[in-house]
Design an enzyme around this catalytic site. Structure first.
Site, short mmCIF file in Angstrom:
data_model
loop_
_atom_site.label_atom_id
_atom_site.label_comp_id
_atom_site.label_asym_id
_atom_site.label_seq_id
_atom_site.Cartn_x
_atom_site.Cartn_y
_atom_site.Cartn_z
N LYS A 26 -8.26 38.95 36.48
CA LYS A 26 -6.94 38.74 36.89
C LYS A 26 -6.47 39.16 38.16
O LYS A 26 -6.43 40.43 38.43
CB LYS A 26 -5.97 38.87 35.79
N GLU B 233 -10.16 19.84 28.22
CA GLU B 233 -11.09 20.75 28.86
C GLU B 233 -11.86 21.65 27.94
O GLU B 233 -11.14 22.02 27.00
CB GLU B 233 -10.32 21.69 29.89
N HIS C 58 -11.78 29.26 36.00
CA HIS C 58 -10.50 30.03 35.17
C HIS C 58 -10.10 31.36 36.03
O HIS C 58 -11.10 31.93 36.68
CB HIS C 58 -10.87 30.29 33.84
N ASP D 262 -2.77 25.65 27.18
CA ASP D 262 -3.84 26.41 27.82
C ASP D 262 -4.47 27.40 26.55
O ASP D 262 -3.87 27.91 26.01
CB ASP D 262 -3.37 27.19 28.86
N HIS D 263 -5.86 27.39 26.73
CA HIS D 263 -6.60 28.37 25.81
C HIS D 263 -6.07 28.26 24.42
O HIS D 263 -5.87 29.30 23.57
CB HIS D 263 -6.33 29.90 26.42
#
Length: 480
Positions: free
Chosen positions: A303, A261, A335, A156-157
């Site tokens: 978040k 992605e 996200h 991820d990221h």
């Protein structure tokens, strides 16, 4: 096939974990303070401790990397796979490596496919875990649950070629490419005259985008003018070059299917439909295969809390971005998707259920809720660390809690502690505290010991909480 009568009297076997491979029968056992893997029969390739009793030969192993490799080799369903081509997919990061059993109870019941392990380099660093550990934890959870539907693993990221190569070498089937370092947001704010002097728009781009309509769907028809095209090319041009380089130098040489992605969301610049269309068009022209794009929507997907912004503006944006995604042959990704209950019907409805959504820290918060309920003294220690280190922790996350609303835990009775996980400010404070909490080795050991002791409560908490996500998103149950 081995008769398991002897083993069932000797061990507490997870019944869904019983699997057969040739003359071997493999299963997970609850050994009290930890789970272990047992193989009934003999296989010199199995990395465990051979034993023999009452005429039965068997081997017991710790749940380590060698055991995970053995399971992935013997049982293909234990190996991560490409799943993003499915209609609805759900990323479920697991910072502690303990969430799998509870998550899989949900994914067994609903028509959604999990990316069961989803960790960024930042999270790996702060939790002091490795990507091997993340993938292995998912393997053991899938084997224990007998989950045969397939699962993905997301690096991820990731921000550079080295991170992408490492994630692919560890078995990641999905790469989320964070383009934020290559987005020239400053160019988006320049006056037209200054931008014109700085950014050329060659004849090729003019022919592709000017003096034509992009009919991307019944709700979305776009057209470019020269100043707007110049600005988009200036902001996104380097990011497009970066994506192409990663695809050419990392993903194609990998030699297997990888779900790529494109993350455009780690920025303050809202991704306009024109920008989204331009990026996708250029990538398709250059032969890049990608399966999702994560735009930066207006409002805030912070978040651990609900959406902040105008839901109707978000609805219009999702409509346009979904039309673009459909036109170019992929789906949207959302996200920081955890706990956005008020807009879940918009995300699901406007995409007709074709989307990928990412959650992560909400699983950590549910672990803390279990500790607040069952280990109040331990929770108070963790809460204190979160308060003391908040200023440092927020450097890595965009959160905006009202600090005056964070209660003094010393003034609260034990019965009030679980309610802290329902308050916006404390949720955000605790959400980003995991790194500093796990940095304390004694606190980390106590946390893992407590969650092992209360593992069934944690599984139940995740089943309820992630189940609420799935239900609010309108994802149907699987036929029985």
């Amino acid at each position: 096939m081995t008769d398991l009568t002897f083993f069932k009297t000797k061990f507490h076997i997870y019944p869904e974990s019983i699997h057969h491979s040739g003359d071997l029968t493999c299963f997970l056992i609850d050994a009290g303070d930890r789970d272990r893997l047992c193989v009934a029969g003999q296989d010199p390739a199995f990395p465990g401790e051979p034993r023999s009793q009452s005429g039965y030969a068997y081997t017991v192993s710790e749940l380590d990397h060698a055991a995970a490799v053995f399971l992935r080799d013997r049982f293909p369903f234990c190996a991560p796979a490409s799943v993003l081509d499915r209609k609805t997919t759900f990323g479920a990061g697991d910072r502690l490596g303990l969430a799998g059993p509870g998550l899989l109870r949900v994914f067994q019941e609903y028509d959604v496919f999990p990316v069961l392990a989803q960790q960024s380099v930042r999270e790996l660093t702060m939790t002091r875990r490795t990507m091997d550990d993340v993938v292995d934890s998912a393997t053991f959870a899938v084997f224990r649950a007998g989950f045969h539907r397939g699962f993905g693993v997301d690096g991820d990221h990731l921000k550079n070629l080295e991170e992408v190569r490492d994630a692919l070498s560890r078995g990641c089937t999905m790469i989320t490419l964070d383009c934020s370092d290559f987005l020239d947001n400053a160019a988006g704010a320049l006056p037209d005259e200054e931008l014109e002097a700085r950014q050329a728009v060659d004849e090729t781009l003019r022919k592709r985008y000017l003096d034509r309509l992009f009919e991307l769907g019944p709700r979305t028809v776009l057209s470019y003018d020269l100043p707007g095209l110049r600005r988009i090319a200036a902001v996104y041009g380097s990011a497009i070059d970066f994506i192409c380089r990663v695809y050419r130098d990392c993903i194609l040489p990998c030699g297997r299917e990888v779900d790529l992605e494109i993350s455009l969301d780690e920025t303050l610049t809202v991704t306009s439909p024109l920008a989204h269309c331009f990026v996708s068009s250029e990538l398709k022209i250059r032969g890049v295969r990608f399966v999702t794009v994560a735009p930066r929507f207006s409002g805030e997907f912070q978040k651990g809390i609900d959406y902040i912004g105008d839901p109707e503006v978000l609805r219009e944006e999702v409509q346009a971005h979904h039309d673009i995604a459909q036109y170019f042959g992929y789906k949207l990704s959302f996200h920081s998707g955890s706990d956005k209950f008020s807009v879940f019907p918009i995300l699901s409805g406007e995409t007709q259920g074709r989307f990928h959504i990412k959650t992560s820290g909400t699983n950590w918060l549910e672990a803390l809720r279990v500790l607040a309920e069952r280990e109040p003294a331990l929770f108070r220690r963790m809460y204190g660390v979160a308060q003391a280190t908040f200023a440092e922790n927020r450097r890595f996350y965009h959160v905006t809690p009202d600090l005056s609303a964070i209660p003094d835990v010393a003034a609260l009775g034990d019965e009030a502690l679980p309610g802290l996980l329902d308050q916006t400010a404390t949720r955000q404070m605790l959400h980003i505290s995991y790194g500093k909490i796990l940095e304390d080795e004694d606190l980390k050991a106590r946390l893992y010991h407590a969650l092992r002791e209360h593992r069934h409560a944690y599984s139940d908490a995740l089943y309820r909480h992630i189940g609420r996500h799935i239900q609010t998103l309108g994802i149907p149950r699987r036929p029985r």
